[in-house]
Design a protein around this motif. Structure first.
Motif, PDB file in Angstrom:
ATOM      1  N   THR A  85       0.820  -1.219   0.000  1.00 18.92           N
ATOM      2  CA  THR A  85       0.000   0.000   0.000  1.00 18.92           C
ATOM      3  C   THR A  85       0.849   1.263   0.000  1.00 18.92           C
ATOM      4  OG1 THR A  85      -1.696  -1.201   1.248  1.00 18.92           O
ATOM      5  CG2 THR A  85      -1.896   1.197   1.156  1.00 18.92           C
ATOM      6  N   GLU A  86       1.903   1.259   0.804  1.00 18.00           N
ATOM      7  CA  GLU A  86       2.758   2.438   0.908  1.00 18.00           C
ATOM      8  C   GLU A  86       3.801   2.418  -0.212  1.00 18.00           C
ATOM      9  OE1 GLU A  86       2.765   5.033   3.599  1.00 18.00           O
ATOM     10  OE2 GLU A  86       0.736   4.231   3.417  1.00 18.00           O
ATOM     11  N   ARG A  87       3.465   2.949  -1.345  1.00 17.83           N
ATOM     12  CA  ARG A  87       4.414   2.970  -2.478  1.00 17.83           C
ATOM     13  C   ARG A  87       5.387   4.120  -2.258  1.00 17.83           C
ATOM     14  NH1 ARG A  87       1.733   1.037  -8.109  1.00 17.83           N
ATOM     15  NH2 ARG A  87       0.530  -0.724  -7.287  1.00 17.83           N
ATOM     16  N   GLN A  88       6.400   3.844  -1.478  1.00 19.45           N
ATOM     17  CA  GLN A  88       7.300   4.894  -1.013  1.00 19.45           C
ATOM     18  C   GLN A  88       8.427   5.176  -2.004  1.00 19.45           C
ATOM     19  OE1 GLN A  88       8.369   2.931   2.664  1.00 19.45           O
ATOM     20  NE2 GLN A  88       6.969   4.199   3.847  1.00 19.45           N
ATOM     21  N   SER A  89       8.881   6.421  -1.997  1.00 15.66           N
ATOM     22  CA  SER A  89      10.079   6.801  -2.749  1.00 15.66           C
ATOM     23  C   SER A  89      11.307   6.379  -1.943  1.00 15.66           C
ATOM     24  CB  SER A  89      10.098   8.311  -2.963  1.00 15.66           C
ATOM     25  OG  SER A  89      10.213   8.978  -1.709  1.00 15.66           O
ATOM     26  N   PHE A  90      12.484   6.548  -2.523  1.00 14.65           N
ATOM     27  CA  PHE A  90      13.714   6.190  -1.814  1.00 14.65           C
ATOM     28  C   PHE A  90      13.825   6.954  -0.502  1.00 14.65           C
ATOM     29  CE2 PHE A  90      18.103   7.433  -0.841  1.00 14.65           C
ATOM     30  CZ  PHE A  90      18.639   6.193  -0.545  1.00 14.65           C
TER      31      PHE A  90
END
Length: 313
Positions: A10-15
């Motif tokens: 769910t948390e499509r995080q960036s670097f």
């Protein structure tokens, strides 16, 4: 769905977001959390799984995610043994990296640091790797013993060659042990997790439904993790050597030559402290892969264009 898997999908995080997340998960206090507190945190997340994802500003929810993500394996929902949790990597391996690179004149002084480092690395890689494929306990033990023996041999043999046939170029002579350490560490990841590309790992849709087992996903998971280890141990070994090179030219070193080891050890801890979250953040914990890049039987089993798998740490 396993809460940890749900979170990472769910948390499509960036670097940068992953880096900040791992900075919290690598908190040393995560090594001393009681089982009771972990179970309560997990229960809180399981009772309101969808809501908890969007309530990260709530201190209780945020603390529950921190405890769950840092102590529970996403594939089997089992507790990760304390010495092999991600937060334990720095305090265990930093002294080993330092001792592995200390210049010695005999084989006996080399064996223990090298053996300790690759033994711990093997166990860490196996425990924190993908656990979704079928494997018997004796397979892990035999594989681990073989990996420890082979990577220790390669590490020692390379150092012995450099001792017997020293390089004339100063730069190559100083950096060769670092290159060896970084590459053998990557080899350790590839060997200790070699069953993943052979048997395939679970790939799932965005709802956590398992579509099948993919050898291609297993190969990519191991490759990405090995790359992150090269960055971690290569950088952590290189920067202290650079600092030491310039420190040897100062008057302080002339007066207090024994201070070099204090500087190198402190620098190793500092650089590794910065590089561990960076290396863990290079690739997502739960990676996405296009279905078209997977095996034909998986493509025919779903209409999804994008699937997910656990890369491991």
């Amino acid at each position: 769905m396993e809460p940890n898997v749900h979170f990472w999908i769910t948390e499509r995080q960036s670097f940068i977001q992953r880096l900040l997340q791992w900075t919290e998960l690598l908190d040393p206090t995560n090594l001393v959390i009681s089982i009771e507190k972990i179970e309560k945190s997990r229960q809180l997340l399981l009772t309101n799984e969808d809501g908890s994802i969007h309530d990260l500003e709530d201190h209780r929810i945020r603390e529950a995610w921190k405890r769950s993500l840092s102590t529970v394996h996403p594939d089997n929902s089992k507790l990760i043994p304390v010495p092999f949790r991600p937060a334990a990597l720095l305090p265990f391996t930093a002294p080993m990296v330092f001792l592995s690179l200390v210049s010695v004149k005999n084989l006996k002084s080399m064996i223990l640091p090298q053996l300790s480092f690759y033994t711990y690395s093997t166990a860490f890689n196996v425990i924190n790797g993908n656990a979704s494929y079928n494997r018997r306990p004796y397979e892990s033990i035999l594989l681990g013993a073989g990996v420890i023996a082979s990577t220790t041999f390669f590490g020692l043999f390379s150092r012995l060659l450099l001792m017997k046939y020293p390089l004339k170029n100063i730069l190559l002579r100083e950096t060769s042990p670092i290159i060896i350490l970084a590459n053998v560490s990557a080899m350790n990841v590839a060997a200790s997790r070699s069953l993943e590309p052979m048997r395939g790992i679970e790939v799932m849709d965005k709802h956590g439904n398992v579509i099948g087992y993919s050898r291609r996903a297993g190969t990519k998971a191991v490759k990405d993790t090995a790359t992150s280890r090269v960055v971690l141990f290569g950088t952590s070994a290189l920067i202290p050597e650079v600092f030491s090179h310039f420190f040897k030219k100062t008057q302080f070193f002339t007066r207090y030559p024994q201070s070099l080891w204090t500087l190198k050890l402190s620098c190793t801890f500092l650089v590794m402290g910065l590089m561990v979250p960076v290396s863990f953040s290079m690739f997502p914990q739960i990676e996405r892969i296009q279905c078209s890049k997977l095996e034909q039987e998986i493509q025919s089993a779903t209409e999804e264009t994008e699937l997910f798998y656990n890369r491991g740490v």
